[in-house]
Write an enzyme that holds these catalytic residues in place. Structure first.
Site, PDB file in Angstrom:
ATOM      1  N   LYS A  22      28.367  17.623   0.914  1.00 24.54           N
ATOM      2  CA  LYS A  22      28.411  18.192  -0.448  1.00 24.54           C
ATOM      3  C   LYS A  22      29.848  18.509  -0.848  1.00 24.54           C
ATOM      4  O   LYS A  22      30.306  18.169  -1.943  1.00 24.54           O
ATOM      5  CB  LYS A  22      27.573  19.462  -0.531  1.00 24.54           C
ATOM      6  CG  LYS A  22      27.781  20.241  -1.821  1.00 24.54           C
ATOM      7  CD  LYS A  22      27.249  21.621  -1.810  1.00 24.54           C
ATOM      8  CE  LYS A  22      27.875  22.647  -0.984  1.00 24.54           C
ATOM      9  NZ  LYS A  22      28.844  23.563  -1.604  1.00 24.54           N
ATOM     10  N   ASN A  23      30.619  19.136   0.054  1.00 25.63           N
ATOM     11  CA  ASN A  23      31.956  19.609  -0.306  1.00 25.63           C
ATOM     12  C   ASN A  23      33.007  18.510  -0.367  1.00 25.63           C
ATOM     13  O   ASN A  23      34.151  18.757  -0.751  1.00 25.63           O
ATOM     14  CB  ASN A  23      32.379  20.738   0.645  1.00 25.63           C
ATOM     15  CG  ASN A  23      31.579  21.991   0.359  1.00 25.63           C
ATOM     16  OD1 ASN A  23      30.886  22.077  -0.663  1.00 25.63           O
ATOM     17  ND2 ASN A  23      31.656  22.959   1.240  1.00 25.63           N
ATOM     18  N   CYS A 115      31.248  35.935  -7.733  1.00 31.20           N
ATOM     19  CA  CYS A 115      30.509  35.213  -6.696  1.00 31.20           C
ATOM     20  C   CYS A 115      30.055  36.205  -5.636  1.00 31.20           C
ATOM     21  O   CYS A 115      30.813  37.088  -5.246  1.00 31.20           O
ATOM     22  CB  CYS A 115      31.406  34.144  -6.053  1.00 31.20           C
ATOM     23  SG  CYS A 115      30.569  33.244  -4.742  1.00 31.20           S
ATOM     24  N   ARG A 120      36.841  35.635  -5.546  1.00 36.43           N
ATOM     25  CA  ARG A 120      37.298  34.228  -5.506  1.00 36.43           C
ATOM     26  C   ARG A 120      38.173  33.917  -6.712  1.00 36.43           C
ATOM     27  O   ARG A 120      37.786  33.171  -7.611  1.00 36.43           O
ATOM     28  CB  ARG A 120      36.102  33.288  -5.443  1.00 36.43           C
ATOM     29  CG  ARG A 120      35.252  33.516  -4.197  1.00 36.43           C
ATOM     30  CD  ARG A 120      34.098  32.565  -4.103  1.00 36.43           C
ATOM     31  NE  ARG A 120      34.505  31.227  -3.697  1.00 36.43           N
ATOM     32  CZ  ARG A 120      33.628  30.224  -3.550  1.00 36.43           C
ATOM     33  NH1 ARG A 120      32.344  30.424  -3.796  1.00 36.43           N
ATOM     34  NH2 ARG A 120      34.024  29.027  -3.167  1.00 36.43           N
ATOM     35  N   ASP A 311      31.806  28.794   6.496  1.00 38.53           N
ATOM     36  CA  ASP A 311      30.488  28.318   6.060  1.00 38.53           C
ATOM     37  C   ASP A 311      29.482  28.216   7.200  1.00 38.53           C
ATOM     38  O   ASP A 311      28.329  27.840   6.963  1.00 38.53           O
ATOM     39  CB  ASP A 311      30.614  26.950   5.366  1.00 38.53           C
ATOM     40  CG  ASP A 311      31.414  27.026   4.066  1.00 38.53           C
ATOM     41  OD1 ASP A 311      31.821  25.966   3.562  1.00 38.53           O
ATOM     42  OD2 ASP A 311      31.650  28.151   3.595  1.00 38.53           O
ATOM     43  N   ARG A 403      20.968  24.033  -3.270  1.00 33.77           N
ATOM     44  CA  ARG A 403      22.297  23.717  -3.792  1.00 33.77           C
ATOM     45  C   ARG A 403      23.087  22.842  -2.831  1.00 33.77           C
ATOM     46  O   ARG A 403      23.966  22.080  -3.244  1.00 33.77           O
ATOM     47  CB  ARG A 403      23.114  24.988  -4.018  1.00 33.77           C
ATOM     48  CG  ARG A 403      22.542  25.936  -5.046  1.00 33.77           C
ATOM     49  CD  ARG A 403      23.566  26.976  -5.373  1.00 33.77           C
ATOM     50  NE  ARG A 403      24.712  26.312  -6.000  1.00 33.77           N
ATOM     51  CZ  ARG A 403      25.369  26.873  -7.011  1.00 33.77           C
ATOM     52  NH1 ARG A 403      24.987  28.061  -7.462  1.00 33.77           N
ATOM     53  NH2 ARG A 403      26.378  26.251  -7.565  1.00 33.77           N
TER      54      ARG A 403
HETATM   55  C1  EPZ Z   1      35.637  25.703  -0.513  1.00 32.10           C
HETATM   56  O1  EPZ Z   1      35.627  26.685  -1.557  1.00 32.10           O
HETATM   57  C2  EPZ Z   1      34.161  25.406  -0.209  1.00 32.10           C
HETATM   58  N1  EPZ Z   1      33.514  24.943  -1.427  1.00 32.10           N
HETATM   59  C3  EPZ Z   1      33.465  26.679   0.273  1.00 32.10           C
HETATM   60  O2  EPZ Z   1      32.142  26.317   0.685  1.00 32.10           O
HETATM   61  C4  EPZ Z   1      34.185  27.197   1.505  1.00 32.10           C
HETATM   62  O3  EPZ Z   1      33.611  28.421   1.885  1.00 32.10           O
HETATM   63  C5  EPZ Z   1      35.677  27.426   1.177  1.00 32.10           C
HETATM   64  O4  EPZ Z   1      36.269  26.212   0.670  1.00 32.10           O
HETATM   65  C6  EPZ Z   1      36.471  27.835   2.407  1.00 32.10           C
HETATM   66  O5  EPZ Z   1      36.351  26.908   3.418  1.00 32.10           O
HETATM   67  C7  EPZ Z   1      33.653  23.640  -1.781  1.00 32.10           C
HETATM   68  O6  EPZ Z   1      34.346  22.852  -1.159  1.00 32.10           O
HETATM   69  C8  EPZ Z   1      32.907  23.195  -3.002  1.00 32.10           C
HETATM   70  P1  EPZ Z   1      39.143  28.392  -1.062  1.00 32.10           P
HETATM   71  P2  EPZ Z   1      36.989  27.068  -2.332  1.00 32.10           P
HETATM   72  O7  EPZ Z   1      39.861  28.229  -2.348  1.00 32.10           O
HETATM   73  O8  EPZ Z   1      37.901  25.910  -2.370  1.00 32.10           O
HETATM   74  C9  EPZ Z   1      41.185  32.624  -1.761  1.00 32.10           C
HETATM   75  C10 EPZ Z   1      29.781  26.378   0.721  1.00 32.10           C
HETATM   76  O9  EPZ Z   1      29.094  27.200   1.340  1.00 32.10           O
HETATM   77  N2  EPZ Z   1      41.726  32.040  -3.003  1.00 32.10           N
HETATM   78  O10 EPZ Z   1      39.581  27.556   0.077  1.00 32.10           O
HETATM   79  O11 EPZ Z   1      36.592  27.718  -3.606  1.00 32.10           O
HETATM   80  C11 EPZ Z   1      39.653  32.770  -1.824  1.00 32.10           C
HETATM   81  O12 EPZ Z   1      39.265  33.938  -2.481  1.00 32.10           O
HETATM   82  C12 EPZ Z   1      31.025  26.856  -0.064  1.00 32.10           C
HETATM   83  O13 EPZ Z   1      29.582  25.145   0.718  1.00 32.10           O
HETATM   84  C13 EPZ Z   1      42.669  32.749  -3.715  1.00 32.10           C
HETATM   85  O14 EPZ Z   1      43.044  33.861  -3.341  1.00 32.10           O
HETATM   86  O15 EPZ Z   1      37.582  28.176  -1.327  1.00 32.10           O
HETATM   87  C14 EPZ Z   1      39.302  32.751  -0.335  1.00 32.10           C
HETATM   88  O16 EPZ Z   1      39.482  34.016   0.200  1.00 32.10           O
HETATM   89  C15 EPZ Z   1      31.067  28.338  -0.242  1.00 32.10           C
HETATM   90  N3  EPZ Z   1      43.159  32.178  -4.857  1.00 32.10           N
HETATM   91  C16 EPZ Z   1      40.338  31.779   0.255  1.00 32.10           C
HETATM   92  O17 EPZ Z   1      41.422  31.711  -0.680  1.00 32.10           O
HETATM   93  C17 EPZ Z   1      42.776  30.924  -5.294  1.00 32.10           C
HETATM   94  O18 EPZ Z   1      43.254  30.448  -6.342  1.00 32.10           O
HETATM   95  C18 EPZ Z   1      39.800  30.371   0.510  1.00 32.10           C
HETATM   96  O19 EPZ Z   1      39.148  29.933  -0.654  1.00 32.10           O
HETATM   97  C19 EPZ Z   1      41.825  30.220  -4.542  1.00 32.10           C
HETATM   98  C20 EPZ Z   1      41.307  30.789  -3.394  1.00 32.10           C
END
Ligand code: EPZ
Length: 424
Positions: A22-23, A115, A120, A311, A403
């Protein structure tokens, strides 16, 4: 609104196929907007999140055909305005920003809302896109973006409080492929799904080096062309079923086909450390998992890939809740991502959550109780707990699991679980 009834106590056996990731599918579907030529993507899982992304592409003007796991996209004439009604349903919609900016020089996408898994923000996405020349106005909950001088390559460090950002790296990579000059992403995310997106873009004619490392270099090109691509296996779906095998299979175990051993390394290491059996076939595309004779608790700290994936922490909470001894799970990426623990406590689990850590005192068999799914991975963990619980557990709000898990009830039935999907 469907719910799942899980009659606990069945012994799992047999084998299933793991779906496409999915991701990886979500950013790759969005990346199809980068060309006006036809794109064919295979092994796209039939889950609601990919359906949302396809609806967004259609709403932007792309022609999309889908037959089982194959999606054909033709994004000849597209608009830059992503409809709020669709974007608000799925955070990952944000990854249309990069492709629209690169292709049209402008994009209008709503800011994602709250969320349940935690805070996030999208500040790193904005930082990256601004660095290559994007002007962004926030108005009415929308991000209005345009690059009047065109996108211009530069060096950007995308590290945040909780480490690199996956979709932030994807968005900047997709914007930079058509930018003037070279973009270097420092502190880039190195998840396998980021590498799969880079390979898709390279297939379209992009010039990218270093995907899978913390430093990605993108040399902008004039135009991208059509491509055919097959999505990588879903390592989180595979990891979830590996935990199901360790919790509920017989001594023969269960076998998962269409997996990738390398991408499953952090999960495999923890299952072996916890005393379970994990065996891959010669080319690492199938894995057999069976419960260990002397399972034991472990300490897990989540981290960006190649660290232990956030995850998968909820699913290991289910495992450790029925494993003798003390286990500790710390989530450094989403410190509040412990919604599943309160629901598991309703089933008799002994879990204390504090300050981004769960301390689990395991060993007792859990008892069935009606529980509420809160997010995708929490709901998968509740299904795992219900598989070994005494009695029949009712898991409500099944839409959370749909989802990201393709036909999970059918796959569980194929492995001998006693589950039924019920409309409520
Ligand atoms: C991806 O989300 C995945 N989603 C998430 O999987 C996964 O948990 C996450 O990466 C971490 O591995 C998809 O790929 C669709 P991040 P993403 O930006 O990219 C902080 C699932 O269960 N951050 O890597 O949105 C954020 O708050 C989902 O399939 C900022 O501070 O996650 C977090 O603490 C849930 N500022 C960390 O970075 C930003 O602009 C990592 O988030 C962006 C993120």
């Amino acid at each position: 609104m469907d719910k799942l009834i899980v009659h606990g106590g069945s012994t799992l056996s047999g084998s299933i196929n793991i779906s496409g990731a999915k991701n990886a599918s979500l950013p790759i579907l969005a990346a199809s907007l980068l060309t006006d030529e036809d794109v064919i993507i295979r092994r796209v899982p039939d889950v609601s999140d990919t359906n949302y992304m396809i609806q967004i592409l259609s709403a932007l003007g792309a022609e999309v055909e889908r037959s089982s796991g194959t999606v054909r996209i033709s994004a000849k004439n597209i608009s830059h305005d992503a409809p709020y009604e669709l974007v608000r349903k799925m955070r990952a919609s944000i990854c249309v920003m990069g492709p629209l900016l690169a292709r049209l020089g402008k994009a209008r996408v709503s800011l994602p809302g709250g969320c349940v898994i935690g805070d996030r923000p999208v500040d790193l996405h904005i930082k990256g896109l601004k660095a290559i020349g994007t002007q962004i106005d926030m108005e009415g909950g929308n991000m209005d973006m345009r690059a009047p001088e065109g996108l211009i390559g530069t060096t950007v460090d995308l590290s945040g409080k909780h480490g690199p950002t996956v979709l932030g790296t994807d968005n900047l990579m997709m914007a930079a492929v058509l930018a003037k000059g070279t973009t270097v992403i420092e502190s880039a995310a190195a998840e396998p799904e980021v590498v799969d997106l880079a390979n898709f873009l390279i297939g379209m004619g992009a010039k990218i080096e270093g995907a899978g490392t913390r430093r990605i270099t993108i040399h902008g090109v004039e135009k991208l062309h059509g491509v055919e691509h097959t999505i990588i296996p879903d390592r989180i779906e595979a990891g979830t079923f590996m935990v199901a095998g360790a919790m509920a299979a017989g001594p023969e175990g269960i076998t998962l086909h269409r997996v990738c051993e390398a991408d499953l390394k952090p999960v495999t290491e923890k299952l072996l450390e916890a005393g379970h059996t994990v065996e891959f076939n010669k080319n690492g595309t199938s894995v057999r998992v069976a419960p260990g004779e002397n399972p034991k608790g472990c300490k897990i700290t989540t981290a960006p890939h190649p660290g232990f994936p956030t995850d998968m922490q909820a699913q290991f909470t289910s495992l450790f809740a029925v494993t003798p001894g003390i286990s500790v799970i710390e989530d450094t990426i989403f410190p509040q991502r412990f919604m599943h623990c309160a629901e598991m406590s309703r089933m008799g689990a002994n879990i204390k959550v504090d300050n981004g850590r769960a301390v689990i005192e395991g060993g007792e068999q859990l008892s069935a109780a009606p529980v509420m799914a809160s997010d995708l991975r929490a709901s998968a963990a509740l299904v795992l707990s219900a598989l070994t619980a005494k009695g029949s557990t009712e898991i409500n709000r099944l839409y959370h699991i749909d989802r990201g898990y393709e036909h999970i009830d059918e796959k569980l039935l194929m492995l001998g679980a006693n589950v039924e999907r019920v409309q409520s």
